[in-house]
Scaffold this active site. Structure first.
Site, PDB file in Angstrom:
ATOM      1  N   ARG A 152      12.609  23.575  20.964  1.00  0.00           N
ATOM      2  CA  ARG A 152      11.628  22.107  20.474  1.00  0.00           C
ATOM      3  C   ARG A 152      10.684  21.418  19.794  1.00  0.00           C
ATOM      4  NH1 ARG A 152      13.529  18.322  25.297  1.00  0.00           N
ATOM      5  NH2 ARG A 152      12.161  16.666  24.515  1.00  0.00           N
TER       6      ARG A 152
ATOM      7  N   GLU B 203       6.270  19.415  23.242  1.00  0.00           N
ATOM      8  CA  GLU B 203       6.429  21.032  22.906  1.00  0.00           C
ATOM      9  C   GLU B 203       5.854  21.717  21.058  1.00  0.00           C
ATOM     10  OE1 GLU B 203       8.450  21.234  26.721  1.00  0.00           O
ATOM     11  OE2 GLU B 203       7.805  19.786  24.675  1.00  0.00           O
TER      12      GLU B 203
ATOM     13  N   LYS C 134       6.854  10.564  44.653  1.00  0.00           N
ATOM     14  CA  LYS C 134       7.930  11.728  44.073  1.00  0.00           C
ATOM     15  C   LYS C 134       8.308  11.961  45.889  1.00  0.00           C
ATOM     16  CE  LYS C 134       8.799  15.828  41.494  1.00  0.00           C
ATOM     17  NZ  LYS C 134       8.319  16.937  40.131  1.00  0.00           N
TER      18      LYS C 134
END
Length: 751
Positions: A464, A436, A350
């Site tokens: 969610r 979640e 990244k």
């Protein structure tokens, strides 16, 4: 094809003759194999040695020649590599001027080039999970010139949006959805007998921790849906990865550790390719042996893969920054006639190619404008701390007194303040990854045992975990503290990230106590209130942004602060009790609670002759941080009209409502206006429902208007611009007051 050695061929033919007694030779990996693996590892983790100051190419001739992916067809491999270099610096240049998601795009430059070179969009579908890494994709699909408008009003989105381009196969913003979408597209293409069926889902090692990804893989393997899942493994599961938690500082995912262990040498990958080649050359009985040889070899070296158990053919890991290796692999997968789903595991870094990003703890995931030469971001000094940091530090205060307090985040420690809490209480901080649903029920289990869990999740992401809120928390009346960051509109991230709906979707659930602070002092107090309240679940929602600071709290809100300083620590407040903030004539009521009207019998000084008639008396009842706009509007109304008397109150709680306060406001005023940072179905509807059942509207003397976020989606813009579009800024509140008080003429639209 590759040459097959006589010795290997002899082994295979011998195995074919004696299949039942077949065993795989267990020769150790050679030194050349080990050195090849080392080179792969070094290639994946290399850092460019340039700078500072850092700078890119002065011109980008190949990128300038690419308007759409079809323009890449004429490029050779060296030109593709040069295109990737130019594209990387185009992303750096563009984001340095606008801000936005940054390092995720840098990590997929080569992958993006390879995918668009090999596949034929828009006929083929490429689905970017979350899609915050889509900037290079957008630049190669006709939108490079629009990047100065990135994440701005009227500009291009920071995520994929179907209505923005035919090249955006599927919209995103939340995680773990790409595999389901790709499978649906694959089945659709197959059932409609479309000429080609290439559907590619690109998902990161963070997003693949979400349960929905496994639901999709389980079904894709079961149905043998033709699709390619590209697992982009960069070791960055949470934002930021490395937060101190009960699990240590490693990525918050056992799956991430598992995929890291799948790293194997390139010769092994060549061996698998060789074994598959044999399957196309030898008779069926030899194919069966080779299949067993291949499966045994993979199991011996890697222990097998969970992806293969789910019905996927696993390929990799490979260097996701090596175009020369990736392109032919993708071409081979594209041209395969197999309907079996494939998982291509690539290893990337990244922020790759920009050292300041690669060195940052968060890899410069989301950035403001920055100086390219140094990577230093241009951030104005905030007048006050952010609400998120206030929340985190208030939790630390509460946790110092209550050893039972624990913090939970779903891969967003930085966004929710759990990184701050984790530095003070690492063993009481739990990052569950992008999960979640699990986070909510995990918190419920903790509450069963006597802990005080603070489940800190963005409002938009709590959607969610809705069933878990109902089934696992509310029905059992467990004291889980649900802390919803980013309530209301959020600005540049746009519609996928607004926290517009929590008041509506949570307000209908029994047993919940729902509160929202109007300022930073109230936020501190509400954190302490949640900590002390054990009689059921609580919801504390607060917006993205910063506090007001001591001076504004005193001048606008009327606080009487000792030594002009904000209290360092919050205090619990009474559940279900609001407060009067402003009385007619501009009197602030922070230290006293006189009557709520400005009528002639009022003993309030400053009201003068205002509000002699009930129809000229107005109450603005605010819930949340629109209170500051309500106070500004009240001042503007009274400045513009000598007859109108405006009271402003802060509800504090939506459940339970302060019915005594609401009754007083209804009794003493001819107009009540509610203001909130939420959709229809929230606070205003609860107040209206109560007034109706209480009979306050029966005689027709009380006018009521709820001011809410309109029934639409707000695209990327600043928060102020979004509230302007929503009609929830001070001048909109003033206009509503003036219309209801009949102080302005409202034009009648002709039919």
């Amino acid at each position: 094809m590759r040459c097959i050695s006589a010795e290997v061929l002899a082994v295979v033919l011998s195995a074919a003759a004696t299949a039942s007694a077949f065993t795989l030779p267990t020769t150790p990996i050679s030194k050349s194999s080990a050195s090849s693996a080392t080179r792969l590892h070094e290639a994946i983790n290399r850092i460019e040695p340039q700078g500072p100051p850092y700078s890119g190419p002065s011109s980008k001739p190949i990128l300038d020649s690419i308007q759409f992916p079809r323009d890449m067809n004429r490029l050779n491999m060296k030109e593709l590599e040069q295109l990737a270099h130019e594209l990387r610096w185009e992303v750096i240049d563009a984001v340095s001027q606008t801000g936005g998601h940054f390092s995720s795009s840098l990590g997929v430059i080569e992958l993006t080039v390879a995918l668009h070179y090999v596949f034929d969009m828009p006929e083929d579908d490429i689905i970017w999970d979350v899609a915050h890494q889509c900037y290079p994709h957008k630049m190669l699909t006709g939108r490079r010139d629009k990047f100065p408008t990135l994440r701005q009003l009227g500009g291009i989105s920071g995520f994929c949006k179907r209505k923005e381009s035919e090249y955006d196969s599927f919209g995103a913003g939340h995680s773990s959805t790409s595999i389901s979408a790709a499978q649906g597209m694959s089945v659709g293409k197959s059932m409609l007998n479309k000429r080609k069926n290439n559907c590619i889902a690109v998902i990161g090692d963070g997003a693949i921790t979400g349960g929905m990804a496994y639901e999709a893989m389980n079904n894709a393997g079961y149905l043998s849906s033709r699709m390619i899942v590209v697992l982009n493994d960069n070791g960055q599961v949470s934002l930021p990865t490395g937060t101190q938690t009960a699990g240590g500082v490693k990525p918050a995912s056992q799956l991430s550790a598992y995929t890291s262990n799948l790293l194997v040498s390139k010769p092994f990958q060549d061996f698998r390719d060789f074994a598959k080649s044999l399957n196309r050359l030898f008779p069926e009985n030899v194919q069966d042996v080779n299949k067993r040889l291949d499966e045994y070899a993979r199991g011996l070296v890697t222990g097998g893969t969970v992806f293969e158990e789910l019905g996927f053919f696993y390929v990799g890991p490979i260097d996701g920054h090596d175009l020369e290796n990736m392109v032919p692999i993708l071409e081979k997968l594209r041209d395969s006639d197999s309907s079996k789903p494939v998982l291509l595991h690539i290893k990337t870094t990244k922020g790759y190619g920009y050292p300041p990003a690669m060195a940052a703890s968060d890899r410069m995931h989301g950035v403001a404008k920055f100086d390219i030469g140094t990577g230093v971001q241009v951030k104005g000094k905030a007048a006050a701390p952010s609400f998120t940091s206030i929340l985190a530090n208030s939790m630390i205060d509460a946790a110092t007194e209550h050893r039972e307090i624990v913090g939970i985040t779903a891969a967003m420690p930085g966004g929710t303040g759990m990184d701050i809490f984790g530095r003070r209480f690492p063993k009481r901080t739990f990052d569950v990854g992008i999960a979640e649903q699990h986070a909510v029920t995990f918190a419920a289990g903790m509450a069963c045992e006597g802990l005080k869990p603070f489940c800190c999740i963005y409002s938009t992401f709590m959607q969610r975990g809705y069933d878990q809120v109902v089934h696992d928390v509310a029905i059992q009346n467990l004291p889980v503290r649900m802390i919803l960051d980013r309530a209301g509109v959020v600005g540049n991230d746009g519609p996928t990230h607004h926290g517009c709906y929590d008041l509506a979707y949570l307000g209908c659930i029994p047993n919940l106590t729902i509160m929202s602070p109007s300022d930073e002092i109230e936020l501190r107090n509400m954190v302490m209130t949640c900590a002390e309240f054990d009689d059921g679940p609580t919801v504390l929602r607060y917006p993205r942004g910063v506090g007001y600071g001591a001076e504004k709290l005193q001048d606008l809100f009327g606080y009487d602060l000792e030594n002009g300083e904000i209290p360092a620590k919050g205090v619990p407040m009474e559940i279900g009790k609001g407060r009067l903030i402003r009385l007619p004539g501009g009197v602030r009521a922070m230290s006293k609670q006189p009557p709520a009207n400005g009528s002639s019998d009022s003993k309030l000084s400053g009201a003068g002759s205002r509000g002699q008639k009930k129809e000229d008396r107005v109450a603005i009842l605010s819930f949340g941080t629109r209170l500051s706009e309500a106070l500004k509007a009240a001042d503007e109304v009274e400045e513009s009209d000598p007859d109108l008397a405006v009271t402003v109150a802060d509800a504090r709680f939506m459940k339970p409502l302060d019915v005594d306060l609401i009754r007083d406001l209804a009794k003493d005023n001819g107009i009540i206006i509610t203001v909130e940072e939420g959709s229809i179905g929230g606070f205003g509807d609860h107040v209206l429902h109560f007034l109706s059942l209480d009979g306050a509207l029966d005689d027709g003397e009380l006018k009521f208007r709820p001011m809410v976020l309109p029934d639409t989606y707000f695209e990327a813009a600043t928060q102020y611009e979004q509230y302007e579009m929503a009609g929830l800024n001070a001048h909109h509140i003033r206009g509503t007051v003036m219309r209801l008080a009949k102080k302005v003429e409202v034009p009648v639209l002709s039919e």
